[in-house]
Design an enzyme around this catalytic site. Structure first.
Site, mmCIF file in Angstrom:
data_model
loop_
_atom_site.group_PDB
_atom_site.id
_atom_site.type_symbol
_atom_site.label_atom_id
_atom_site.label_comp_id
_atom_site.label_asym_id
_atom_site.label_seq_id
_atom_site.Cartn_x
_atom_site.Cartn_y
_atom_site.Cartn_z
ATOM 1 N N ARG A 234 -9.456 -24.960 7.031
ATOM 2 C CA ARG A 234 -7.737 -24.750 6.237
ATOM 3 C C ARG A 234 -7.944 -24.273 4.797
ATOM 4 O O ARG A 234 -8.716 -24.800 4.595
ATOM 5 C CB ARG A 234 -7.140 -26.283 6.498
ATOM 6 C CG ARG A 234 -7.284 -26.840 8.298
ATOM 7 C CD ARG A 234 -6.029 -26.343 8.794
ATOM 8 N NE ARG A 234 -6.592 -26.664 10.611
ATOM 9 C CZ ARG A 234 -7.092 -26.765 11.261
ATOM 10 N NH1 ARG A 234 -7.526 -25.409 11.522
ATOM 11 N NH2 ARG A 234 -6.640 -27.486 12.423
ATOM 12 N N ASP A 258 -10.246 -16.992 7.111
ATOM 13 C CA ASP A 258 -9.155 -16.976 8.302
ATOM 14 C C ASP A 258 -7.629 -18.280 8.441
ATOM 15 O O ASP A 258 -7.459 -18.102 10.032
ATOM 16 C CB ASP A 258 -10.415 -17.917 9.485
ATOM 17 C CG ASP A 258 -9.965 -17.197 10.508
ATOM 18 O OD1 ASP A 258 -9.704 -15.760 11.482
ATOM 19 O OD2 ASP A 258 -9.970 -18.271 11.773
ATOM 20 N N GLU A 263 -0.091 -19.714 6.137
ATOM 21 C CA GLU A 263 0.219 -19.309 6.797
ATOM 22 C C GLU A 263 1.153 -19.356 8.218
ATOM 23 O O GLU A 263 1.361 -18.464 8.964
ATOM 24 C CB GLU A 263 -1.502 -19.173 7.562
ATOM 25 C CG GLU A 263 -1.160 -21.152 8.812
ATOM 26 C CD GLU A 263 -2.480 -20.715 8.910
ATOM 27 O OE1 GLU A 263 -3.577 -20.490 8.160
ATOM 28 O OE2 GLU A 263 -2.715 -21.047 10.070
ATOM 29 N N HIS A 295 -6.086 -16.923 11.411
ATOM 30 C CA HIS A 295 -6.716 -17.247 12.364
ATOM 31 C C HIS A 295 -7.297 -17.575 13.115
ATOM 32 O O HIS A 295 -6.568 -17.633 14.691
ATOM 33 C CB HIS A 295 -5.184 -18.833 11.923
ATOM 34 C CG HIS A 295 -6.236 -20.160 12.229
ATOM 35 N ND1 HIS A 295 -5.665 -20.970 12.014
ATOM 36 C CD2 HIS A 295 -6.813 -21.056 12.543
ATOM 37 C CE1 HIS A 295 -6.115 -22.393 12.026
ATOM 38 N NE2 HIS A 295 -6.916 -22.272 12.641
#
Ligand code: NAD
Length: 331
Positions: A234, A258, A263, A295
């Protein structure tokens, strides 16, 4: 039951339709995120189903309760985006997908590490332009290197096993130590020792108040100069401005992410024709030793099948007044 799927992309729909055996439920696919304003799109639904960046804050939960919707299914594992006390207070049940292919995310973390180390992302751009030089593309052998795994649950364990297979020395940090991993060769150490000893750190713990900005300026200063940092967990685990500073001074050798703390405004959307109103993200995307994916760690066929199946099974259990597995129940 009728279920409204918010933040639902066309690539998810075939998996949800396939998991909805005999068209048992009525599925409504909506591209919009779930917000207090969009709750009305689910007016006649029994349940809503949301994804990682749909924030279940008090106003959104209150709007759901006002529309008599008291069932929310998360199409993900983490539930840091949920105001759990408010959901409990309003009598809203929250379900999640407690497990699906941990290999999907672990293998993606390895992909980020391998690409950054061997500069595959740079080599790809060069050879596309018929530039076949090697200057600046040198990496290092992963064999024999120390890999720090923070959080050795399902995904961290899968990542650790892959790294052991590469001949790496794996150092683990977790509140709960796994005897199975220890038997395979993982050496548990306190966090500060893992940070100081590892050539590569990969984060696989959940985002909790205690892990928020786990990697901040003091933690970065403790790390081995030039170490690589991978985060597929996260975004909030990193103090991103401090990480950017460490990249600029060379204290951090490379960064593969990622996930990004902010985000929800950018990921899963096409910003290529617009300027990005986020100075930190702009800086990061411009660095050659930074690799960002939006993600997509979960995004394999096997994981999508499992997410769809578990989500619909959990809702079927509740429709039949049966309890879904405990691990699926957030509230
Ligand atoms: P898991 O629950 O199996 O493992 C998490 C591990 O972290 C556990 O072993 C737990 O003991 C440990 N932990 C908890 N608090 C800790 C702390 N303060 N310090 C160190 N370790 C701590 O979860 P998982 O399935 O392995 O998933 C891990 C995380 O991966 C999720 O929380 C989620 O944020 C992230 N994730 C990302 C994607 C993606 O697409 N990028 C997909 C799924 C999950």
């Amino acid at each position: 039951m009728t279920i409204a799927f918010f933040s639902c992309h066309p690539y998810e729909q075939p998996f949800l339709d396939a998991a909805n055996g005999n068209a048992r439920h009525q599925l409504r696919f909506l591209p919009q995120p779930l917000t207090p304003e969009t709750v009305a799109l689910a007016t006649d639904c029994t349940a809503v189903c949301v994804f990682v960046n749909d924030a279940l804050t008090r106003p959104t939960l209150q709007a759901l309760a006002d529309h008599h919707i008291r069932l929310v299914a998360l199409r993900c594992t983490g539930y840091n985006q949920v105001d759990v006390p408010t959901a409990r207070e309003l009598g809203i049940r929250i379900l999640r997908v407690p497990t699906y292919s941990p290999y999907a995310v672990a293998e993606h973390a390895v992909a980020l590490l391998l690409a950054l180390n061997r500069k595959t992302h740079l080599a790809y751009q060069r050879t596309k332009a018929n530039n076949f030089t090697l200057d600046g593309l040198m990496g290092f052998d992963l064999y024999g290197k120390r890999i720090g795994v923070i959080g050795t649950g399902k995904i961290g364990a899968a990542f650790a096993r892959i790294m052991l297979g590469f001949g790496c020395h794996v150092l683990g940090y977790d509140k709960l130590q796994s005897a199975v991993l220890q038997e395979l060769g993982v050496e548990y150490r306190p966090l500060n020792e893992v940070l100081a000893m590892a050539d590569v750190i990969s984060l696989h713990c959940p985002l909790l108040p205690e892990t928020h900005h786990l990697i901040d300026a003091p933690a970065l200063a403790r790390m081995k100069p030039g170490a690589y940092l991978i985060n597929t967990s996260r975004g909030g685990l990193l103090d991103t401005p401090a990480v950017l500073d460490a990249l600029q001074t060379g204290q951090l050798g490379a960064l593969g992410i990622d996930v990004y703390e902010l985000e929800d405004e950018f990921f899963f959307a096409d910003w290529s024709a617009k300027s990005l109103p986020d100075a930190i993200l702009n800086e990061l995307t411009g660095q050659p030793n930074v690799l960002i994916t939006a993600h997509q760690g979960f995004f394999t066929r096997e994981a999508m099948e499992q997410i769809a199946r578990t989500t619909l099974n959990n809702l079927t259990f509740l429709e039949q007044n049966q309890a879904p597995p405990d691990s699926s129940l957030v509230v």
